[in-house]
Structure formats: structure tokens, C-alpha cells
Design a protein around this motif. Structure first.
Motif, short mmCIF file in Angstrom:
data_model
loop_
_atom_site.label_atom_id
_atom_site.label_comp_id
_atom_site.label_asym_id
_atom_site.label_seq_id
_atom_site.Cartn_x
_atom_site.Cartn_y
_atom_site.Cartn_z
N LEU A 1 -5.83 5.22 1.01
CA LEU A 1 -6.18 5.12 -0.40
C LEU A 1 -7.68 4.95 -0.53
CD1 LEU A 1 -3.45 2.66 -1.78
CD2 LEU A 1 -3.41 5.16 -1.77
N SER B 1 -2.48 3.06 -13.27
CA SER B 1 -1.06 2.89 -12.93
C SER B 1 -0.89 2.09 -11.64
CB SER B 1 -0.40 4.26 -12.77
OG SER B 1 -0.44 4.99 -13.98
N ALA B 2 -1.81 2.28 -10.70
CA ALA B 2 -1.71 1.57 -9.42
C ALA B 2 -1.77 0.06 -9.61
CB ALA B 2 -2.83 2.03 -8.49
N TYR C 1 1.32 -1.29 -11.38
CA TYR C 1 2.42 -1.34 -10.41
C TYR C 1 2.25 -2.49 -9.43
CZ TYR C 1 5.90 0.67 -7.18
OH TYR C 1 7.00 0.90 -6.39
N LEU C 2 1.01 -2.71 -9.01
CA LEU C 2 0.73 -3.78 -8.04
C LEU C 2 1.17 -5.14 -8.58
CD1 LEU C 2 -0.54 -4.85 -5.43
CD2 LEU C 2 -2.78 -4.78 -6.57
N VAL D 1 2.96 6.08 -6.91
CA VAL D 1 1.97 6.20 -7.97
C VAL D 1 0.92 7.27 -7.67
CG1 VAL D 1 0.21 4.99 -9.32
CG2 VAL D 1 2.27 3.78 -8.61
N ILE D 2 0.31 7.19 -6.51
CA ILE D 2 -0.84 8.06 -6.22
C ILE D 2 -0.41 9.46 -5.81
CG2 ILE D 2 -3.00 8.29 -4.94
CD1 ILE D 2 -2.84 5.84 -6.79
N ILE E 1 2.48 1.90 -3.42
CA ILE E 1 1.50 2.44 -4.38
C ILE E 1 1.21 3.90 -4.07
CG2 ILE E 1 -0.92 2.30 -5.12
CD1 ILE E 1 -0.72 -0.73 -4.78
N SER E 2 1.04 4.20 -2.79
CA SER E 2 0.74 5.56 -2.38
C SER E 2 1.88 6.51 -2.72
CB SER E 2 0.47 5.60 -0.86
OG SER E 2 0.20 6.92 -0.43
N LYS F 1 -4.39 7.35 -12.50
CA LYS F 1 -3.61 6.83 -11.38
C LYS F 1 -4.09 5.45 -10.94
CE LYS F 1 -1.73 11.10 -9.51
NZ LYS F 1 -1.56 11.97 -8.32
N LYS G 1 0.83 -1.20 0.00
CA LYS G 1 0.00 0.00 0.00
C LYS G 1 0.86 1.25 0.00
CE LYS G 1 -1.99 3.46 2.52
NZ LYS G 1 -1.45 4.39 3.51
#
Length: 225
Positions: free
Chosen positions: A57, A69-70, A73-74, A44-45, A40-41, A66, A37
Motif C-alpha cells: 500500500l 474508504s480505507a 474501513y480501518l 477497498v484498494i 484494506i488492500s 479509496k 492491511k
């Protein structure tokens, strides 16, 4: 399993229940998936903001770009999370973090339940059906891998899930072939897995409602259980 919803089951709407799955040896749900998490935060975010490891999130607050993209990326970082088991899983080891979802049109569901149950239908019926559907693979997975997995734990966002989860638990407990399954309600702000379920539910609903997040939806499909 971490569970959240998107949409409103009590009015005409597209209603989604999403479940984020992993296997862990940690008892504290606040620690599980926190690394994923936070990455990602931060990457990406909110990459240009101040460091945000504590920022929640919430799919409704994240742009479609986003969200796409999240989930891209995950797919790349799941195996690097030290709080989850990444080998010998009940599903392919390729992706240790998985998702399931339940989708319905609340108005159609309401009409069906009214037709078959009349005025005696429970106000929680849509949540009960949605939750039972999203977590259904759990029961056979547990039965099949019982020596390796001690129990299933279903974690849900907020008190709105208390009555539906209690009902499901009361129905599951007497079924002898199902190993132990625990249900509990938490504050999503403290539980990273629920936040991942939240953004999955929101993205899935955006795709169904408006055709948005097509790229992210393709990535989410790769993560489906």
C-alpha cells in the motif's frame, strides 16, 4: 510504532511524518497488522483485481476516494486483527490502532534552523525533529504502563531514517525514567504497519496541500492518539 513520511524535507514542501501505533505480543513486525492491511488492500484498494495480499500500500498510488474508504474501513476492522492487543491499552480500547503525525513547512523550518543554528545545522534535522515529535507520547505512555508493556519499538521505512533514528535513540537512552525503546529500519514492502503509516501521511498531506481527502481526514482524526 510504525513510521513513514510524505513530502520532501530537503526542499520547500509540506513535510509530514506519520506514526501508526498498536500494542502487540508479536516480535516479527512482518506479521503485525498484516490482517488489517490485507483486508484494506483486498476489500477497498484493489477489490476488482486479483487477490493482492502481498501488494504494498503506497498512498501516492491510491486515489483520494479509496483513501477515504480505507480509513472508514480501518475504523471498523481494527479490533478483528489477531496480531494486536485490543483490551487494556494505554489509550481507549475503542480503537486499538492509533495515529500521530508531525507537520511542517520545510522552507520555514529551514529558515528557522538556519537562523538559530547557521551553517552547522544537520541535513537530518527535519527528520529528527519530525520523528521525535511523532513518537513523543510513547515515552509517558511507557512510563505510565511499564508493568504491562515491556518496551517500545519504533520501526521506520528505509535507510533514509537510519541516521535520524540512531540520533534519537542516543538521546533517549540516557533518560532514566524512560523504559527501553528500540529503533530499527525496515523495508516497507514487508511491514504492514509502515504501509498504514504511509497512507496516513500521504492523506494528511493531501488534505493540507489541496483540501483533498476531507472525509478520510475526519476518520483519521477519530484514530488520533
Amino acid at each position: 510504532m510504525f513510521v513513514d513520511e510524505s513530502g520532501n524535507h530537503s526542499r520547500p514542501d509540506c513535510y509530514i511524518v506519520s506514526c501508526c501505533w498498536c500494542v502487540t505480543e508479536y516480535d516479527d513486525p512482518n506479521r503485525v497488522l498484516r490482517s488489517t492491511k490485507n483486508k484494506i488492500s483486498d476489500n477497498v484498494i484493489y477489490p476488482r483485481d486479483e487477490p493482492s495480499p502481498g501488494r504494498e500500500l503506497k498512498g501516492a498510488e491510491i486515489t483520494d476516494t479509496k483513501l477515504n474508504s480505507a480509513f472508514a474501513y480501518l475504523r471498523k476492522i481494527g479490533k478483528g486483527d489477531g496480531t494486536i492487543v485490543t483490551a487494556g491499552l494505554p489509550w481507549s480500547d475503542r480503537q486499538p490502532i492509533r495515529f500521530t503525525s508531525y507537520e511542517s513547512e520545510s522552507e520555514l523550518g529551514s529558515r528557522i534552523s538556519q537562523d538559530y543554528l547557521g551553517e552547522g545545522r544537520s541535513e537530518f534535522l527535519d527528520q529528527i525533529v519530525g520523528l521525535s515529535s511523532a513518537i513523543t507520547p510513547l515515552f509517558r505512555l511507557l512510563a505510565r504502563h511499564e508493568p504491562n508493556i515491556e518496551m517500545g519499538h519504533v520501526l521506520l521505512d528505509a535507510e533514509t531514517w537510519k541516521t535520524p533514528s540512531d540520533k534519537i535513540e542516543s538521546l533517549v537512552t540516557p533518560i532514566e525514567w524512560i523504559p527501553e525503546v528500540r529503533f530499527s529500519v525496515h523495508n516497507s514492502q514487508a511491514v504492514p504497519g509502515i504501509q498504514l503509516a504511509d497512507i496516513a501521511a500521504h492523506m494528511r498531506r493531501s488534505f493540507i496541500m489541496d483540501g483533498d481527502c476531507k472525509e478520510g481526514q475526519s476518520y483519521l482524526n477519530e484514530l488520533r492518539l
